[in-house]
Design a protein around this motif. Structure first.
Motif, PDB file in Angstrom:
ATOM      1  N   GLN A  80     -46.537   3.752-105.886  1.00 57.78           N
ATOM      2  CA  GLN A  80     -47.326   5.133-105.491  1.00 57.78           C
ATOM      3  C   GLN A  80     -46.364   5.782-104.605  1.00 57.78           C
ATOM      4  OE1 GLN A  80     -48.996   6.956-103.574  1.00 57.78           O
ATOM      5  NE2 GLN A  80     -50.213   8.149-105.271  1.00 57.78           N
ATOM      6  N   PRO A  81     -46.149   7.223-105.044  1.00 56.55           N
ATOM      7  CA  PRO A  81     -45.290   7.907-104.095  1.00 56.55           C
ATOM      8  C   PRO A  81     -45.612   8.241-102.591  1.00 56.55           C
ATOM      9  CG  PRO A  81     -45.473   8.902-106.289  1.00 56.55           C
ATOM     10  CD  PRO A  81     -46.417   7.628-106.330  1.00 56.55           C
ATOM     11  N   SER A  82     -46.925   8.345-102.327  1.00 51.40           N
ATOM     12  CA  SER A  82     -47.402   8.569-101.084  1.00 51.40           C
ATOM     13  C   SER A  82     -47.406   7.433-100.193  1.00 51.40           C
ATOM     14  CB  SER A  82     -48.948   9.320-101.102  1.00 51.40           C
ATOM     15  OG  SER A  82     -49.974   8.337-101.533  1.00 51.40           O
ATOM     16  N   LEU A  83     -47.718   6.050-100.960  1.00 53.72           N
ATOM     17  CA  LEU A  83     -47.439   4.948-100.129  1.00 53.72           C
ATOM     18  C   LEU A  83     -45.946   4.737 -99.975  1.00 53.72           C
ATOM     19  CD1 LEU A  83     -49.127   1.369-100.649  1.00 53.72           C
ATOM     20  CD2 LEU A  83     -46.722   1.690-100.914  1.00 53.72           C
ATOM     21  N   ILE A  84     -45.171   5.027-100.607  1.00 55.47           N
ATOM     22  CA  ILE A  84     -43.816   4.787-100.232  1.00 55.47           C
ATOM     23  C   ILE A  84     -43.468   5.835 -99.135  1.00 55.47           C
ATOM     24  CG2 ILE A  84     -41.236   4.941-101.356  1.00 55.47           C
ATOM     25  CD1 ILE A  84     -42.812   2.605-102.450  1.00 55.47           C
ATOM     26  N   ALA A  85     -43.794   7.168 -99.252  1.00 58.51           N
ATOM     27  CA  ALA A  85     -43.770   7.937 -98.352  1.00 58.51           C
ATOM     28  C   ALA A  85     -44.277   7.674 -96.789  1.00 58.51           C
ATOM     29  CB  ALA A  85     -44.271   9.442 -98.434  1.00 58.51           C
ATOM     30  N   LEU A  86     -45.264   7.021 -96.870  1.00 56.10           N
ATOM     31  CA  LEU A  86     -45.808   6.254 -95.445  1.00 56.10           C
ATOM     32  C   LEU A  86     -45.033   5.203 -95.102  1.00 56.10           C
ATOM     33  CD1 LEU A  86     -48.025   5.742 -93.513  1.00 56.10           C
ATOM     34  CD2 LEU A  86     -49.092   4.333 -95.180  1.00 56.10           C
ATOM     35  N   ARG A  87     -44.798   4.468 -95.945  1.00 52.94           N
ATOM     36  CA  ARG A  87     -43.535   3.334 -95.615  1.00 52.94           C
ATOM     37  C   ARG A  87     -42.414   3.595 -95.078  1.00 52.94           C
ATOM     38  NH1 ARG A  87     -41.086  -0.261-100.375  1.00 52.94           N
ATOM     39  NH2 ARG A  87     -39.071   0.423 -99.490  1.00 52.94           N
ATOM     40  N   SER A  88     -41.859   4.853 -95.862  1.00 52.39           N
ATOM     41  CA  SER A  88     -40.657   5.410 -95.207  1.00 52.39           C
ATOM     42  C   SER A  88     -40.595   5.742 -93.730  1.00 52.39           C
ATOM     43  CB  SER A  88     -39.946   6.360 -96.110  1.00 52.39           C
ATOM     44  OG  SER A  88     -39.943   5.919 -97.111  1.00 52.39           O
ATOM     45  N   ARG A  89     -41.736   6.452 -93.398  1.00 50.23           N
ATOM     46  CA  ARG A  89     -42.001   6.964 -92.172  1.00 50.23           C
ATOM     47  C   ARG A  89     -41.997   5.798 -91.036  1.00 50.23           C
ATOM     48  NH1 ARG A  89     -44.724  11.888 -91.579  1.00 50.23           N
ATOM     49  NH2 ARG A  89     -44.858  11.506 -89.264  1.00 50.23           N
ATOM     50  N   ALA A  90     -42.764   4.886 -91.341  1.00 49.30           N
ATOM     51  CA  ALA A  90     -42.945   3.617 -90.645  1.00 49.30           C
ATOM     52  C   ALA A  90     -41.794   2.938 -90.457  1.00 49.30           C
ATOM     53  CB  ALA A  90     -44.092   2.465 -91.111  1.00 49.30           C
ATOM     54  N   GLU A  91     -40.905   2.571 -91.658  1.00 49.58           N
ATOM     55  CA  GLU A  91     -39.638   2.064 -91.445  1.00 49.58           C
ATOM     56  C   GLU A  91     -38.661   2.735 -90.632  1.00 49.58           C
ATOM     57  OE1 GLU A  91     -38.833   2.381 -95.885  1.00 49.58           O
ATOM     58  OE2 GLU A  91     -38.737  -0.130 -95.968  1.00 49.58           O
TER      59      GLU A  91
END
Ligand code: FES
Ligand SMILES: [Fe+2]
Ligand SMILES: [Fe+2]
Lengths: 370, 71
Positions: A80-91
């Protein structure tokens, strides 16, 4: 949303949230995939990510979707793109902190990858967790240690398998040689994850996949998230192999100590088999990992040498934090696990752990079976 | 039957391929895995296999044939 009937193999039970971001994500995951609030990750600005419970659990929630998934959660959340976006910020926040912790990497002399890895491992002066477990830990403390480790060992070797499709040539052949052994040569009862399940059972613990997620603190999640971070980004394949090499190279000696600790506590051969097996297996794996796998990688892709050493240093550094956390808790008469019940704050204090002295170091390292 | 035996620098001999490990009277020794490490430092607690002790004792050995220095 396919539900497996066998809790041993996953999906994992969805853990309780540990802050605003993991709470929002947890909530969202229980319904059909949809967009998360865009500003969610701003909560992570300026936090120390390694001991931040909310950030580490958020990363773990995102990553597990790529392993066995979450019970009751729609599998389509994985991309899910917004989940991937959240993950990227945390990463991004996590990676910066891990790089700072690992420190600068020395240049490679004459392409001697294996010696550089050996030097990094020899210089690792972590707290003497394995010695403590061998000589002094109570039955309850050993159980705690096993609960922490269950997060990794029940999916042992899986994060490093992500390197396989990203490699060709000698490094790939070497990784396959190691992984075949990790997966028991394709025999279920010999798979290392299955050997660990027996240890859990012998200690009267839950053998379900992810059963102790609510119990383990951020530092334990961080060690696991590090492997997922390296595993899920092709650009970090060098670090992923370096990470595996560091694990293999710090395994045989501590695992002998873990086995002895369990025998001291009266546990039987079935309980110690996981550790006994790793004494022997990782004495093989460490040679293959350092010389054939990492050495093979930098022969083909010399520019990845610094990444390999970064991955190894990062693995050692996070394991030192874990050992310090655990020993500090026990020495203060506390459990190293999270208190049961919601909302209990946990702070990690990481400075000046109990250090092993020079010559003791090699045999006292924390050591992860892998 | 083909197999290879490779000395690894400062470490064990790695044996791969189609091999059989036996005691002098011919009893098979279970190798436990497809690729094995045989101790060459003499200090392993699980001989004939390596258990990593070579690192503790600072064992040094090359990965090729040693050539003694001429006297
Ligand atoms: S060569 Fe590894 S213990 Fe002897
Ligand atoms: Fe291993
Ligand atoms: Fe293993």
């Amino acid at each position: 949303m396919v539900e497996s009937g066998d809790r041993r193999y996953g999906p994992a039970p969805l853990p309780q949230p540990r802050g605003p971001v993991s709470a929002a994500l947890h909530d969202a995951l229980t319904s059909a995939p949809h967009d998360l609030p865009a500003d969610l990750a701003s909560e992570f600005d300026g936090v120390d990510p390694i001991d931040n419970e909310d950030l580490q659990l958020t990363l773990f929630l995102c990553y597990e979707l790529h392993y066995r998934g979450w019970r009751g959660v729609d599998d389509r959340w994985e991309w899910q793109p917004s989940l991937i976006a959240l993950r990227s910020r945390a990463e991004a926040v996590f990676e910066v902190a891990v790089r700072a912790l690992a420190g600068p990497q020395p240049p490679l002399l004459d392409g001697r990858m294996a010696s550089a890895l050996a030097a990094a491992v020899a210089a690792d002066d972590g707290p003497a967790l394995s010695a403590y477990l061998q000589q002094r830990a109570t039955h309850e403390q050993f159980r705690e240690f096993v609960m922490h480790r269950s997060i990794y060992h029940l999916r042992e070797a899986d994060p490093h398998s992500w390197a396989l499709p990203r490699l060709g040539g000698p490094a790939k052949a070497a990784l396959v040689e190691i992984q075949v052994d990790e997966y028991g040569g394709g025999r279920l009862d010999r798979m290392h994850a299955e050997l660990f399940r027996v240890t859990l059972e012998r200690l009267g613990l839950d053998n379900g996949y992810g059963a102790y997620l609510d119990a383990v603190p951020a530092v334990t999640l961080a060690g696991n998230n590090l492997m997922s971070l390296f595993g899920l980004h092709r650009r970090l394949r060098g670090a992923l192999l370096g990470h595996l090499a560091a694990y293999e190279m710090t395994s045989s000696l501590p695992n002998r100590r873990y086995g002895r600790g369990l025998r001291r506590l009266g546990l039987d051969k079935a309980a110690t088999r996981f550790y006994d097996e790793h004494v022997e297996a990782d004495a093989v794996h460490e040679q293959i990992a350092a010389h054939d796998m990492c050495g093979g990688l930098v022969r083909v892709e010399p520019h990845l040498a610094a990444d390999v050493l970064f991955g190894a240093s990062a693995a050692l550094a996070l394991d030192r934090l874990f050992a310090a956390w655990t020993l500090d808790s026990w020495q203060a008469g506390r459990s190293s696990l999270r208190p049961r019940g919601p909302g209990a704050p946990i702070t990690l204090h990481v400075d000046e752990p109990h250090r092993a002295t020079g010559s003791e170091t090699a045999s006292l390292m924390t050591g992860l079976a892998c | 039957m083909t197999s290879t035996i490779t000395p690894y620098e400062d470490g064990p001999l790695i044996v791969r391929g189609d091999f059989e490990l036996r005691t002098p009277d011919g009893t098979p020794i279970a190798p436990g895995r497809a690729t094995i490490a045989l101790c060459r430092c003499g200090r392993s607690a699980i001989k004939p296999f390596c258990d990593g002790t070579h690192k503790v004792i600072n064992f040094r050995a090359g990965a090729d044939r040693d050539t003694p220095k001429p006297r």
